[in-house]
Scaffold this active site. Sequence first.
Site, PDB file in Angstrom:
ATOM      1  N   HIS A  67     -23.496  12.665   2.933  1.00  0.00           N
ATOM      2  CA  HIS A  67     -24.074  13.908   3.438  1.00  0.00           C
ATOM      3  C   HIS A  67     -25.589  13.855   3.345  1.00  0.00           C
ATOM      4  CE1 HIS A  67     -20.363  16.002   4.171  1.00  0.00           C
ATOM      5  NE2 HIS A  67     -19.933  15.738   2.962  1.00  0.00           N
ATOM      6  N   TYR A 335     -20.473  12.072  -7.811  1.00  0.00           N
ATOM      7  CA  TYR A 335     -21.601  12.958  -7.510  1.00  0.00           C
ATOM      8  C   TYR A 335     -22.707  12.762  -8.544  1.00  0.00           C
ATOM      9  CZ  TYR A 335     -19.348  15.881  -3.932  1.00  0.00           C
ATOM     10  OH  TYR A 335     -18.770  16.362  -2.788  1.00  0.00           O
TER      11      TYR A 335
END
Length: 362
Positions: A67, A335
Amino acid sequence: MTKPSVPNAGPICVPCRLAAIGAVVLVMAGGFAYVAGWLTPQRLTPHRVINAFETDNGSHPGFRRNHAKGVCVSGYFDSNGNAAALSSASVFAPGQTPVIGRFAIPGGNPSAPDTSVPIRSLALMFTQHDGEQWRTGMNSVPVFPVHTPEQFYQQLVAAKPDPATGKPNPAALKAFYAANPETQPFQAWVKGHAPSSSFANGSYYSVNAFRFVDANGEARAVRWAMVPETPFAPITDAQKNEKNFLQADLAQRLQDGPLRWHLIVTVAAPGDPVNDATLQWPAGRQQVDAGMLVIEHETSQDDGPCGDVNFDPTVLPTGIQPSDDPLLAARSAAYSLSYNRRTREEALNPNLHHPQPNGGRS
């Protein structure tokens, strides 16, 4: 106003070759970078998965490994109190909670065309009045292509671009799909649904299940979706020829006023799968309209408030808990590693911050 339900956008047949589907699956998976920290180093680690993303997407220091192309947004969530019976989290008490968010497209290349994938994503951070936070990362597809971190890594390997073509090897992808039939619902959904023409008119799904815990300690498995008040419209022919249109479209719409989504919580029935993100729950489950997400502003993520946020979906307030879906712990581990790498790169080289149309450093 009639309460909206989680939509199943009408099917649109889109011819799609195997290599194209493989690319979609890869970048969709890129939005989640799943690998569990509890797996042994001999089998799988967050480093191996993030390294695979860097290999597949190229080197883009200072950006998210997935992203990478997006835009910061801000606004608030206006709870109507309807979900307070399901969860004791104060975000569901009547009233407003400030929100920082991020619209993006999957993939690790911050310069990728908006048309490179049919998926859009929305990540949000709700900051409650008591200081606790609820972070969530959602996508415009209601299912995930794989069930386990191991499958996810195998998918990355299968989708590695061929240096000669820059695209995944169709034979490798075909072998992966044959060995992993769990990918079929995701592939079918992508083939049958056109991408939205805007960030503003798409629905965004939690994909994974979570647990809402009420004031009495009773837990219920749930999923949620952000359902827009803006009517859905598919991507136009003109947009298909544009490299960067999503952020400009969002900015134009916000000039005319805030954008709104209903937060629709779906409650699982006994026997519904809560640890498998490749499976949707049957229609007819209890749904609760919990309130309205209101987006008021957009800002380049080069200097916007979302740049330094790690949208780890396991950062949850009292009243919301993760399910036993194995992908959730994996998401958190990956993450964290991606965040640590990009912030270290920024600290070592402050000149990395280069604004780009519909792009950003994080």
